[in-house]
Design a protein around this motif. Structure first.
Motif, PDB file in Angstrom:
ATOM      1  N   LEU A  43      29.162  21.422 -22.682  1.00 25.65           N
ATOM      2  CA  LEU A  43      29.371  22.309 -21.534  1.00 25.65           C
ATOM      3  C   LEU A  43      30.843  22.671 -21.434  1.00 25.65           C
ATOM      4  CD1 LEU A  43      27.198  20.796 -18.634  1.00 25.65           C
ATOM      5  CD2 LEU A  43      26.557  22.496 -20.356  1.00 25.65           C
ATOM      6  N   ALA A  44      31.106  23.969 -21.231  1.00 20.67           N
ATOM      7  CA  ALA A  44      32.460  24.432 -20.932  1.00 20.67           C
ATOM      8  C   ALA A  44      32.625  24.401 -19.415  1.00 20.67           C
ATOM      9  CB  ALA A  44      32.649  25.849 -21.451  1.00 20.67           C
ATOM     10  N   LEU A  45      33.788  24.038 -18.952  1.00 20.23           N
ATOM     11  CA  LEU A  45      33.980  23.938 -17.504  1.00 20.23           C
ATOM     12  C   LEU A  45      35.434  24.142 -17.110  1.00 20.23           C
ATOM     13  CD1 LEU A  45      34.372  20.311 -16.384  1.00 20.23           C
ATOM     14  CD2 LEU A  45      33.570  20.761 -18.692  1.00 20.23           C
ATOM     15  N   VAL A  46      35.589  24.580 -15.871  1.00 14.25           N
ATOM     16  CA  VAL A  46      36.885  24.519 -15.211  1.00 14.25           C
ATOM     17  C   VAL A  46      36.958  23.142 -14.563  1.00 14.25           C
ATOM     18  CG1 VAL A  46      38.225  25.405 -13.260  1.00 14.25           C
ATOM     19  CG2 VAL A  46      36.990  26.997 -14.759  1.00 14.25           C
ATOM     20  N   ASP A 102      43.339  21.115  -2.559  1.00 22.96           N
ATOM     21  CA  ASP A 102      42.918  19.883  -1.879  1.00 22.96           C
ATOM     22  C   ASP A 102      41.829  19.092  -2.588  1.00 22.96           C
ATOM     23  OD1 ASP A 102      44.550  20.214   0.489  1.00 22.96           O
ATOM     24  OD2 ASP A 102      43.257  21.931   0.932  1.00 22.96           O
ATOM     25  N   TYR A 103      41.217  19.663  -3.597  1.00 23.86           N
ATOM     26  CA  TYR A 103      40.051  19.016  -4.211  1.00 23.86           C
ATOM     27  C   TYR A 103      40.146  19.080  -5.731  1.00 23.86           C
ATOM     28  CZ  TYR A 103      38.341  19.630   0.523  1.00 23.86           C
ATOM     29  OH  TYR A 103      38.238  19.589   1.888  1.00 23.86           O
ATOM     30  N   ARG A 104      39.392  18.201  -6.384  1.00 20.24           N
ATOM     31  CA  ARG A 104      39.181  18.350  -7.830  1.00 20.24           C
ATOM     32  C   ARG A 104      37.967  19.278  -7.982  1.00 20.24           C
ATOM     33  NH1 ARG A 104      37.963  13.682 -12.414  1.00 20.24           N
ATOM     34  NH2 ARG A 104      37.657  15.167 -14.137  1.00 20.24           N
ATOM     35  N   VAL A 105      38.196  20.467  -8.484  1.00 18.30           N
ATOM     36  CA  VAL A 105      37.134  21.474  -8.540  1.00 18.30           C
ATOM     37  C   VAL A 105      36.585  21.547  -9.962  1.00 18.30           C
ATOM     38  CG1 VAL A 105      36.508  23.872  -8.092  1.00 18.30           C
ATOM     39  CG2 VAL A 105      38.302  22.776  -6.733  1.00 18.30           C
ATOM     40  N   ILE A 106      35.278  21.338 -10.056  1.00 17.36           N
ATOM     41  CA  ILE A 106      34.607  21.342 -11.361  1.00 17.36           C
ATOM     42  C   ILE A 106      33.580  22.465 -11.345  1.00 17.36           C
ATOM     43  CG2 ILE A 106      33.073  19.977 -12.848  1.00 17.36           C
ATOM     44  CD1 ILE A 106      34.542  17.507 -11.459  1.00 17.36           C
ATOM     45  N   ALA A 107      33.765  23.442 -12.216  1.00 17.24           N
ATOM     46  CA  ALA A 107      32.862  24.599 -12.239  1.00 17.24           C
ATOM     47  C   ALA A 107      32.379  24.809 -13.676  1.00 17.24           C
ATOM     48  CB  ALA A 107      33.571  25.842 -11.710  1.00 17.24           C
ATOM     49  N   PRO A 108      31.202  24.233 -14.001  1.00 16.26           N
ATOM     50  CA  PRO A 108      30.714  24.364 -15.374  1.00 16.26           C
ATOM     51  C   PRO A 108      30.015  25.704 -15.614  1.00 16.26           C
ATOM     52  CG  PRO A 108      29.214  22.998 -14.082  1.00 16.26           C
ATOM     53  CD  PRO A 108      30.348  23.368 -13.164  1.00 16.26           C
ATOM     54  N   ASP A 109      29.970  26.107 -16.874  1.00 17.01           N
ATOM     55  CA  ASP A 109      28.995  27.095 -17.320  1.00 17.01           C
ATOM     56  C   ASP A 109      27.769  26.279 -17.705  1.00 17.01           C
ATOM     57  OD1 ASP A 109      30.693  29.225 -16.976  1.00 17.01           O
ATOM     58  OD2 ASP A 109      31.253  29.392 -19.086  1.00 17.01           O
TER      59      ASP A 109
END
Ligand code: MLT
Length: 272
Positions: free
Chosen positions: A12-15, A46-53
């Motif tokens: 998975l690719a992710l931000v 403020d957060y650890r943001v995880i946004a996967p494709d």
């Protein structure tokens, strides 16, 4: 972006940006993480943001061996992918999970399977009801066309229902960039997710069992997951908050990013 191997050869690719409590953003169909660009920028301080494709979408394109043409990927499988992604990232504390439309279907499955991994849940422009037999048949028919012709017929059939009437007039670039994302996605991934949505169960009966703080958010003019339907969902979830975003259609994160960001940030700041 980075790439993480999760299982069975699936990558998975992710931000993955920021630090602090983890917030995982799950995109809709047939899209990718870029539908969250404005939310990522708003939350990263403020957060650890995880946004996967999701599997097969965007930069998570799989080889034919990992995703043979005509495969079905169920909403439960996508939820398992998210749990495997958290494991691969070493995240064992409860997360905030936020899903739009198909991302919401996946979030409801994640909640069902992995409730102890959730701190808060955000359901945007989504439905707990499953497809009627006619809708499911239409999806399967469209999936066969996408396999044969590519994404074009699906994109043209979805486009008119995604936005509030004023969005294409006032923000044509939003519509065009979304169209590009949809057309650029791998037909195999589109088919696999469409078949998965066609067979998803009705999750309305799960709603009273959601015990974590939940925000239910919908665009005023959402034609796919209507405000009436989403308000009923919010009423079925103990203590859920309901927010309607004026002037938005189904793609609230793109159409009214400032309002959506404010609602999410307010919800996240409220003590559980
Ligand atoms: C989405 O935005 O993810 C789709 O509209 C979901 C669906 O087709 O049910």
């Amino acid at each position: 972006m980075k790439t993480v191997r999760i299982n069975e050869g699936v990558e998975l690719a992710l931000v993955d940006r920021g630090s602090g409590p983890p917030v995982v953003l799950v995109h809709g169909f047939p899209l990718d993480h870029t539908m969250w660009d404005a939310q990522i920028e708003a939350l990263v301080p403020d957060y650890r943001v995880i946004a996967p494709d999701l599997r097969g979408f965007g930069r998570s394109r799989q080889s034919d061996a990992a995703c043979p043409p005509g495969t079905t990927v169920t909403m439960g499988r996508f939820a398992d992918d998210l749990a495997a992604l958290l494991d691969a990232l070493g995240i064992d504390k409860p997360i905030v999970l936020c899903g739009l439309s198909m991302g919401g279907y996946i979030a409801m499955h994640f909640q069902r399977k992995y409730a102890s991994r959730l701190a808060k849940l955000i359901l945007l422009d989504t439905r707990s009801a499953n497809d009627t037999p006619e809708m499911a048949a239409g999806r399967r028919e469209m999936a066969a066309r996408v396999l044969a012709e590519g994404p074009d017929p699906l994109v043209e059939s979805m486009m008119p229902r995604l936005f509030a009437a004023e969005t294409p007039k006032n923000h044509p670039q939003i519509v065009e960039s979304l169209r590009r994302v949809m057309l650029g996605n791998d037909p195999k991934a589109i088919v696999a997710a469409a078949l998965g949505m066609a067979e998803r169960p009705d999750s309305t009966g799960w709603l009273p069992e959601i015990l974590c703080p939940t925000l239910v958010l919908v665009g005023q003019w959402d034609a796919i997951s209507t405000p009436d339907e989403m308000q009923a969902m919010a009423e079925a979830i103990p203590g859920a908050r309901f927010v309607e975003i004026a002037g938005s259609g189904h793609m609230s994160t793109l159409e009214k990013p400032a309002e959506v960001n404010a609602a999410i940030r307010r919800f996240l700041k409220t003590p559980a």
